[in-house]
Design an enzyme around this catalytic site. Structure first.
Site, PDB file in Angstrom:
ATOM      1  N   TYR A 157      10.049  37.751  28.402  1.00  7.06           N
ATOM      2  CA  TYR A 157      10.133  38.052  29.837  1.00  7.06           C
ATOM      3  C   TYR A 157       9.881  39.543  30.081  1.00  7.06           C
ATOM      4  O   TYR A 157       9.103  39.911  30.966  1.00  7.06           O
ATOM      5  CB  TYR A 157      11.513  37.641  30.355  1.00  7.06           C
ATOM      6  CG  TYR A 157      11.660  37.734  31.861  1.00  7.06           C
ATOM      7  CD1 TYR A 157      11.109  36.768  32.696  1.00  7.06           C
ATOM      8  CD2 TYR A 157      12.346  38.794  32.449  1.00  7.06           C
ATOM      9  CE1 TYR A 157      11.252  36.850  34.086  1.00  7.06           C
ATOM     10  CE2 TYR A 157      12.500  38.885  33.825  1.00  7.06           C
ATOM     11  CZ  TYR A 157      11.948  37.911  34.636  1.00  7.06           C
ATOM     12  OH  TYR A 157      12.088  38.001  36.010  1.00  7.06           O
ATOM     13  N   LYS A 161       6.743  41.101  32.314  1.00 11.60           N
ATOM     14  CA  LYS A 161       6.919  41.888  33.535  1.00 11.60           C
ATOM     15  C   LYS A 161       6.378  43.312  33.354  1.00 11.60           C
ATOM     16  O   LYS A 161       5.864  43.917  34.296  1.00 11.60           O
ATOM     17  CB  LYS A 161       8.392  41.902  33.960  1.00 11.60           C
ATOM     18  CG  LYS A 161       8.895  40.532  34.400  1.00 11.60           C
ATOM     19  CD  LYS A 161       8.156  40.028  35.650  1.00 11.60           C
ATOM     20  CE  LYS A 161       8.709  38.709  36.151  1.00 11.60           C
ATOM     21  NZ  LYS A 161       8.125  38.282  37.426  1.00 11.60           N
ATOM     22  N   THR A 192      19.570  33.109  42.073  1.00 16.02           N
ATOM     23  CA  THR A 192      18.610  32.015  42.332  1.00 16.02           C
ATOM     24  C   THR A 192      18.719  31.007  41.181  1.00 16.02           C
ATOM     25  O   THR A 192      19.452  31.231  40.221  1.00 16.02           O
ATOM     26  CB  THR A 192      17.145  32.532  42.368  1.00 16.02           C
ATOM     27  OG1 THR A 192      16.804  32.999  41.053  1.00 16.02           O
ATOM     28  CG2 THR A 192      16.952  33.644  43.380  1.00 16.02           C
TER      29      THR A 192
HETATM   30  P1  NDP Z   1      12.905  30.447  41.098  1.00 15.18           P
HETATM   31  O1  NDP Z   1      12.907  29.713  39.809  1.00 15.18           O
HETATM   32  O2  NDP Z   1      13.926  30.104  42.128  1.00 15.18           O
HETATM   33  O3  NDP Z   1      11.478  30.344  41.796  1.00 15.18           O
HETATM   34  C1  NDP Z   1      10.297  30.430  41.063  1.00 15.18           C
HETATM   35  C2  NDP Z   1       9.315  29.443  41.620  1.00 15.18           C
HETATM   36  O4  NDP Z   1       8.078  29.586  40.903  1.00 15.18           O
HETATM   37  C3  NDP Z   1       9.772  27.987  41.426  1.00 15.18           C
HETATM   38  O5  NDP Z   1       9.516  27.233  42.586  1.00 15.18           O
HETATM   39  C4  NDP Z   1       8.916  27.543  40.256  1.00 15.18           C
HETATM   40  O6  NDP Z   1       8.685  26.142  40.175  1.00 15.18           O
HETATM   41  C5  NDP Z   1       7.633  28.290  40.556  1.00 15.18           C
HETATM   42  N1  NDP Z   1       6.732  28.301  39.400  1.00 15.18           N
HETATM   43  C6  NDP Z   1       7.063  28.415  38.090  1.00 15.18           C
HETATM   44  N2  NDP Z   1       5.974  28.310  37.328  1.00 15.18           N
HETATM   45  C7  NDP Z   1       4.936  28.123  38.171  1.00 15.18           C
HETATM   46  C8  NDP Z   1       3.540  27.932  37.974  1.00 15.18           C
HETATM   47  N3  NDP Z   1       3.002  27.877  36.749  1.00 15.18           N
HETATM   48  N4  NDP Z   1       2.743  27.787  39.057  1.00 15.18           N
HETATM   49  C9  NDP Z   1       3.272  27.809  40.304  1.00 15.18           C
HETATM   50  N5  NDP Z   1       4.591  27.974  40.552  1.00 15.18           N
HETATM   51  C10 NDP Z   1       5.410  28.123  39.493  1.00 15.18           C
HETATM   52  O7  NDP Z   1      13.006  31.994  40.695  1.00 15.18           O
HETATM   53  P2  NDP Z   1      13.247  33.335  41.540  1.00 15.18           P
HETATM   54  O8  NDP Z   1      13.018  33.109  42.975  1.00 15.18           O
HETATM   55  O9  NDP Z   1      14.471  33.943  41.057  1.00 15.18           O
HETATM   56  O10 NDP Z   1      12.047  34.213  40.949  1.00 15.18           O
HETATM   57  C11 NDP Z   1      10.909  34.578  41.688  1.00 15.18           C
HETATM   58  C12 NDP Z   1      10.233  35.739  40.981  1.00 15.18           C
HETATM   59  O11 NDP Z   1      11.132  36.854  40.961  1.00 15.18           O
HETATM   60  C13 NDP Z   1       9.871  35.451  39.525  1.00 15.18           C
HETATM   61  O12 NDP Z   1       8.632  36.050  39.229  1.00 15.18           O
HETATM   62  C14 NDP Z   1      10.971  36.141  38.754  1.00 15.18           C
HETATM   63  O13 NDP Z   1      10.570  36.516  37.468  1.00 15.18           O
HETATM   64  C15 NDP Z   1      11.223  37.346  39.648  1.00 15.18           C
HETATM   65  N6  NDP Z   1      12.514  37.974  39.454  1.00 15.18           N
HETATM   66  C16 NDP Z   1      13.662  37.250  39.644  1.00 15.18           C
HETATM   67  C17 NDP Z   1      14.880  37.866  39.449  1.00 15.18           C
HETATM   68  C18 NDP Z   1      16.179  37.148  39.620  1.00 15.18           C
HETATM   69  O14 NDP Z   1      17.202  37.706  39.218  1.00 15.18           O
HETATM   70  N7  NDP Z   1      16.201  35.946  40.193  1.00 15.18           N
HETATM   71  C19 NDP Z   1      14.968  39.271  39.023  1.00 15.18           C
HETATM   72  C20 NDP Z   1      13.704  39.921  38.892  1.00 15.18           C
HETATM   73  C21 NDP Z   1      12.534  39.291  39.100  1.00 15.18           C
HETATM   74  P3  NDP Z   1       9.384  25.310  38.955  1.00 15.18           P
HETATM   75  O15 NDP Z   1      10.837  25.296  39.250  1.00 15.18           O
HETATM   76  O16 NDP Z   1       8.736  23.966  38.999  1.00 15.18           O
HETATM   77  O17 NDP Z   1       9.112  26.044  37.670  1.00 15.18           O
END
Ligand code: NDP
Length: 251
Positions: A157, A161, A192
């Site tokens: 991860y 990033k 989340t």
């Molecule tokens: P979630 O898991 O709630 O949302 C991520 C979404 O992306 C899900 O709907 C997931 O679907 C979708 N997704 C995953 N793989 C794919 C793919 N190959 N194609 C299309 N969609 C896809 O996570 P967050 O909202 O927490 O995260 C959002 C972003 O923020 C991410 O990039 C994460 O790395 C980043 N982030 C999050 C943090 C946190 O603490 N939550 C901190 C820092 C960064 P599915 O469930 O089917 O995989």
């Protein structure tokens, strides 16, 4: 004057990973400022329900960001139906918390494919379809692209990033001539599904303890920064990685 700069009326935005979590909060924010928003995600049922809940101005398309052909087709389709693309937010992302010595090759590849390659491919295809005069790309990076937040195990991860952040800087330079701005937000821990799935409960306590503000972030707190970066209010910002982490990385 400043209020108008934040408006997104008439703009077309694509939000990958917009079915839930941070992506869904971004969809809400961009819609509230007036954009037409396309959610592009794997989670069809949630994405369709989320889009319908706005009562217009938001649509859902199925997209796997690791499938470069589908990414190309999706952006071409959105551009042909709406006359172009103005804003891209890449929120699709996955995490992995296995110790590195146990990490399988497939798991490493998948994290890099979704987070790094998927982000790059979407940014590239969005740029191809951005209207004259430019557009704004906002990648959801992570503070984990800047720091190795031990004791959690997340080499894949962190690497993914870090790759996002440097790709953002590179693309900002390359696309500046076309008037396209490219920035990343780098959140700390946000409550989340991503931070729940496969994570022991005591990690949350640890994260809170290490965060000066004393709590996890909320998706809408990340979304308001994204909306700012997507708008003309951030017209002099490109190539920036903006930390939004409750002070976690300030230690
Ligand atoms: P979630 O898991 O709630 O949302 C991520 C979404 O992306 C899900 O709907 C997931 O679907 C979708 N997704 C995953 N793989 C794919 C793919 N190959 N194609 C299309 N969609 C896809 O996570 P967050 O909202 O927490 O995260 C959002 C972003 O923020 C991410 O990039 C994460 O790395 C980043 N982030 C999050 C943090 C946190 O603490 N939550 C901190 C820092 C960064 P599915 O469930 O089917 O995989």
């Amino acid at each position: 004057m400043y209020r108008e700069l934040l408006e997104l009326n008439g703009k077309v935005a694509v939000v990958t990973g917009g079915s839930r979590g941070i992506g869904l909060a971004v969809v809400s924010a961009l819609r509230e400022f007036g954009a037409h928003v396309v959610i592009a995600d794997l989670l069809d049922e949630q994405g369709e329900a989320a889009a319908a809940s706005f009562g217009g101005g938001v649509e859902y398309v199925h997209l796997d960001v690791t499938d470069s052909r589908s990414v190309e087709e999706m952006f071409a389709d959105v551009a042909s139906r709406h006359g172009g693309v103005d804003i891209l937010v890449t929120s699709a992302g996955i995490a992995n918390h296995q110790p590195s010595l146990e990490l399988e090759r497939d798991a490493w590849d998948r994290v890099l494919a979704v987070n790094a390659t998927g982000t790059f491919w979407c940014a590239r295809e969005a740029a191809r379809h951005m209207r004259d005069g430019g557009g704004s790309i906002v990648a959801i990076g992570s503070m984990s692209g800047e720091i190795a937040n031990a004791p959690q195990r997340q080499a894949a991860y962190n690497a993914s990033k870090g790759a996002v952040h440097l790709a953002v800087k590179s693309l900002a330079i390359e696309f500046a001539e076309q008037g396209i701005r490219v920035n990343a937000v780098a959140p700390g821990y946000v409550g989340t599904e991503l931070t729940k799935e496969g994570v022991p409960e005591d990690w949350w306590d640890d994260w809170v303890r290490r965060t000066p503000i004393g709590r996890l972030g909320r998706p809408e707190e990340i979304a308001s920064l994204v909306a700012f970066l997507a708008s003309d209010a951030a017209s002099y910002m490109t190539g920036s990685i903006v930390l939004i982490d409750g002070g976690y990385a300030a230690w």
